[in-house]
Design a protein around this motif. Structure first.
Motif, PDB file in Angstrom:
ATOM      1  N   GLY A  67      24.843  -7.765 -36.926  1.00 19.07           N
ATOM      2  CA  GLY A  67      24.036  -8.703 -36.148  1.00 19.07           C
ATOM      3  C   GLY A  67      24.833  -9.288 -34.997  1.00 19.07           C
ATOM      4  O   GLY A  67      25.704  -8.614 -34.433  1.00 19.07           O
ATOM      5  N   HIS A  68      24.522 -10.534 -34.665  1.00 15.42           N
ATOM      6  CA  HIS A  68      25.115 -11.122 -33.463  1.00 15.42           C
ATOM      7  C   HIS A  68      25.749 -12.479 -33.715  1.00 15.42           C
ATOM      8  O   HIS A  68      25.862 -13.291 -32.797  1.00 15.42           O
ATOM      9  CB  HIS A  68      24.048 -11.227 -32.370  1.00 15.42           C
ATOM     10  CG  HIS A  68      23.469  -9.903 -31.985  1.00 15.42           C
ATOM     11  ND1 HIS A  68      22.411  -9.331 -32.653  1.00 15.42           N
ATOM     12  CD2 HIS A  68      23.827  -9.015 -31.025  1.00 15.42           C
ATOM     13  CE1 HIS A  68      22.129  -8.157 -32.117  1.00 15.42           C
ATOM     14  NE2 HIS A  68      22.971  -7.935 -31.127  1.00 15.42           N
ATOM     15  N   VAL A  69      26.158 -12.743 -34.946  1.00 15.97           N
ATOM     16  CA  VAL A  69      26.780 -14.031 -35.262  1.00 15.97           C
ATOM     17  C   VAL A  69      28.068 -14.230 -34.464  1.00 15.97           C
ATOM     18  O   VAL A  69      28.347 -15.318 -33.960  1.00 15.97           O
ATOM     19  CB  VAL A  69      27.057 -14.134 -36.777  1.00 15.97           C
ATOM     20  CG1 VAL A  69      27.912 -15.361 -37.086  1.00 15.97           C
ATOM     21  CG2 VAL A  69      25.733 -14.215 -37.535  1.00 15.97           C
ATOM     22  N   TYR A  70      28.863 -13.183 -34.327  1.00 18.85           N
ATOM     23  CA  TYR A  70      30.134 -13.289 -33.589  1.00 18.85           C
ATOM     24  C   TYR A  70      30.095 -12.490 -32.290  1.00 18.85           C
ATOM     25  O   TYR A  70      31.135 -12.117 -31.753  1.00 18.85           O
ATOM     26  CB  TYR A  70      31.289 -12.798 -34.467  1.00 18.85           C
ATOM     27  CG  TYR A  70      31.403 -13.579 -35.755  1.00 18.85           C
ATOM     28  CD1 TYR A  70      31.790 -14.917 -35.736  1.00 18.85           C
ATOM     29  CD2 TYR A  70      31.097 -12.992 -36.982  1.00 18.85           C
ATOM     30  CE1 TYR A  70      31.874 -15.649 -36.920  1.00 18.85           C
ATOM     31  CE2 TYR A  70      31.190 -13.718 -38.164  1.00 18.85           C
ATOM     32  CZ  TYR A  70      31.571 -15.040 -38.122  1.00 18.85           C
ATOM     33  OH  TYR A  70      31.650 -15.769 -39.282  1.00 18.85           O
ATOM     34  N   SER A  71      28.906 -12.214 -31.808  1.00 21.00           N
ATOM     35  CA  SER A  71      28.784 -11.388 -30.599  1.00 21.00           C
ATOM     36  C   SER A  71      28.868 -12.232 -29.338  1.00 21.00           C
ATOM     37  O   SER A  71      28.522 -13.415 -29.346  1.00 21.00           O
ATOM     38  CB  SER A  71      27.439 -10.656 -30.599  1.00 21.00           C
ATOM     39  OG  SER A  71      27.363  -9.794 -31.703  1.00 21.00           O
ATOM     40  N   SER A  72      29.300 -11.579 -28.281  1.00 14.91           N
ATOM     41  CA  SER A  72      29.316 -12.250 -26.987  1.00 14.91           C
ATOM     42  C   SER A  72      27.948 -12.170 -26.320  1.00 14.91           C
ATOM     43  O   SER A  72      27.659 -12.908 -25.394  1.00 14.91           O
ATOM     44  CB  SER A  72      30.369 -11.606 -26.080  1.00 14.91           C
ATOM     45  OG  SER A  72      30.078 -10.235 -25.923  1.00 14.91           O
ATOM     46  N   HIS A  73      27.118 -11.250 -26.814  1.00 17.89           N
ATOM     47  CA  HIS A  73      25.770 -11.135 -26.248  1.00 17.89           C
ATOM     48  C   HIS A  73      24.749 -11.650 -27.262  1.00 17.89           C
ATOM     49  O   HIS A  73      25.003 -11.651 -28.468  1.00 17.89           O
ATOM     50  CB  HIS A  73      25.477  -9.691 -25.856  1.00 17.89           C
ATOM     51  CG  HIS A  73      25.633  -8.702 -26.966  1.00 17.89           C
ATOM     52  ND1 HIS A  73      26.858  -8.253 -27.404  1.00 17.89           N
ATOM     53  CD2 HIS A  73      24.709  -8.085 -27.738  1.00 17.89           C
ATOM     54  CE1 HIS A  73      26.689  -7.388 -28.395  1.00 17.89           C
ATOM     55  NE2 HIS A  73      25.403  -7.274 -28.614  1.00 17.89           N
ATOM     56  N   LYS A  74      23.634 -12.086 -26.743  1.00 19.95           N
ATOM     57  CA  LYS A  74      22.619 -12.689 -27.604  1.00 19.95           C
ATOM     58  C   LYS A  74      21.840 -11.615 -28.352  1.00 19.95           C
ATOM     59  O   LYS A  74      21.711 -10.484 -27.900  1.00 19.95           O
ATOM     60  CB  LYS A  74      21.667 -13.537 -26.762  1.00 19.95           C
ATOM     61  CG  LYS A  74      22.316 -14.808 -26.242  1.00 19.95           C
ATOM     62  CD  LYS A  74      21.326 -15.646 -25.490  1.00 19.95           C
ATOM     63  CE  LYS A  74      21.989 -16.929 -24.989  1.00 19.95           C
ATOM     64  NZ  LYS A  74      21.066 -17.747 -24.190  1.00 19.95           N
TER      65      LYS A  74
END
Lengths: 243, 238
Positions: free
Chosen positions: A48-55
């Motif tokens: 997923g995107h919990v630690y992502s730089s993108h949404k």
């Protein structure tokens, strides 16, 4: 003033050229975001995107069949394979200093309008196709033996204790493939490209934020496969700074 | 003619923010050493420096160059023209004055390693007077430079072959040195074999002047045309 302006221009030009080159070279880095959550001796793989730089969606379900292998580096330095269930989310148990999981995301294809998880031969109007192989390693306790790769796959290896560092410190990491240093690999910190590995397969990355740290690397190479033009390999190193 | 070795040091930061203080003994020692060996920066004509920002024009202030080395195996080519147009004050064609001067510098650089760069600068000057005046042109002294790059990253080390964007924030140091070869002709003559009358006037002052002060003024003029920075230490950091 003139000299400062010239020097500043020269510096900024160099910076942006380097940045552009690294960004271009590391385009696939933001494609997948796996992380491992720990609860006692239990480790769960999420995407997923919990630690992502993108949404994006916080947690994106994945097919548990994609997970090919899980390994545990124990306190005594031994590396052992871990059994895991074929249910989402994939969970493993063990008393580990580090946990490694390998994922084969299969074939992907890109059309003018979208990216789909299918072989190139099955997608009408596919512009290009690739096969994605990933791995993620979470470190919870440091042992000097962790300064060597845990597998023969694509891996990010810290060359010093990353848990002892504090925000602002640089961490030197080694990128390995088939157990050997791999040069020219793009490496990112929290989704931001930081450079490519040198001939020794090493690179310095500055850890800028407290808490959970996510370093990633990727490279691709052409393959003889009607379903894909290349194989894209990605790896993630995850740990949490204590300071 | 003899080969001259010229010295000057420069200390600078290319960062837009104030450079942070480094209390490293090697840095302090290098900066102190650089300050001690500095000679007065009496630049008048264009001089060659290491890095694009270090090339000066006539009358320009002394500037410091970037402390970046050339990448290993990469070449650098450079061509610069400083065109100086002079104001004239005497409208009488019988008294031609200086009209303009062109100071060319062609440069070649090569990254021998990631931490060692070599440079060659070839200057060519032409000094043109108003019609009826005295025109000269020719090669000036060719310069040869070597530049050794260091960085401070948990200690002083030679500039590595590859670095991350985070490494580019480290403090940089370069030590450079070189010589100018005596390829220029200080007694250059025009097509008729005449020597620059301004040089004759200068010699006349030195030979005939009774005043100590005038002699000192004439001698003070000389270093302005002879000095150029060819060795020293350069620094930059984030």
């Amino acid at each position: 003033m003139q000299s400062q302006a010239r020097a500043s221009f020269a510096r900024s030009k160099t910076y942006w050229l380097a940045y552009a080159a690294v960004t271009f070279a590391s385009a696939p880095l933001c494609a997948h975001d796996y992380w491992i959550e720990r609860s006692g001796d239990s480790y769960t793989l999420y995407q997923g995107h919990v630690y992502s730089s993108h949404k994006g969606e916080e947690r994106v379900p994945y097919d548990p069949v994609l997970v090919k292998r899980a390994a545990c580096a124990r306190d005594d330095g031994a590396v052992a394979s871990l059994e895991f269930s074929r249910a989402y989310p994939v969970r493993v148990s063990g008393r580990c200093a580090a946990v490694l999981m390998e994922i084969d995301s299969g074939y992907w294809s890109q059309t003018f309008s979208e990216t789909v998880q299918k072989p190139k031969t099955e997608v009408r109007g596919a512009l290009r196709g690739w096969r994605a192989e990933e791995s993620i390693k979470r470190i919870d306790a440091w042992d000097p033996r962790l300064a060597k790769p845990l597998s023969m796959g694509f891996e990010l290896v810290p060359l010093e204790d990353p848990l002892a560092l504090k925000p602002g410190d640089k961490l030197r990491v080694l990128v390995t493939w088939r157990g050997q240093p791999k040069s020219g690999v793009a490496v990112a910190y929290a989704g931001d490209a930081r450079g490519v590995t040198g001939r020794d397969g090493e690179i310095n990355v500055r850890l800028r934020r407290p808490g959970v740290q996510v370093l990633s690397a990727s490279f691709d190479e052409p393959i003889e496969d009607p379903n894909a033009d290349k194989v894209v390999r990605g790896t993630i190193l995850q740990f949490e700074m204590k300071k | 003619m003899r080969t001259r070795i010229r010295c000057l040091s420069a200390l600078s930061s290319t960062s837009p923010v104030p450079p942070k203080r480094v209390r490293s003994p090697p840095l302090c020692a290098a900066a102190l050493f650089s300050a001690m060996i500095s000679s007065p920066a009496f630049a008048h004509h264009g001089v060659a420096g290491v890095g694009a920002a270090g090339l000066q024009g006539p009358g320009a202030p002394i500037e410091s160059a970037t402390s970046a080395n050339l990448p290993a195996g990469k070449a650098f080519a450079y061509l610069k023209l400083d065109h100086a147009k002079y104001r004239t004050f005497d409208p009488d064609p019988a008294n031609p004055e200086s009209d303009y001067a062109n100071f060319w510098i062609a440069g070649l650089g090569y990254g021998v390693t990631s931490w060692l760069s070599a440079y060659l600068f070839v200057p060519y000057n032409s000094k043109i007077d108003e019609p009826g005046g005295f025109n000269t042109n020719g090669l000036a002294d060719i310069s040869v430079f070597g530049q050794v790059g260091f960085k401070f990253d948990k200690g002083l080390r030679l500039t590595p072959e590859t670095e991350s964007l985070d490494d580019l924030e480290d403090w940089r140091f370069t030590v450079f040195g070189g010589v100018s070869l005596p390829t220029g002709n200080p007694n250059i003559r025009d097509l008729n074999g005449n020597i620059d009358p301004s040089r004759l006037r200068q010699a006349f002052i030195l030979d005939r002047c009774d005043s100590d002060e005038a002699i000192r003024a004439a001698l003070d003029f000389q270093p302005r045309t002879l000095s150029s920075p060819l060795s020293g230490v350069r620094v930059r950091g984030r």
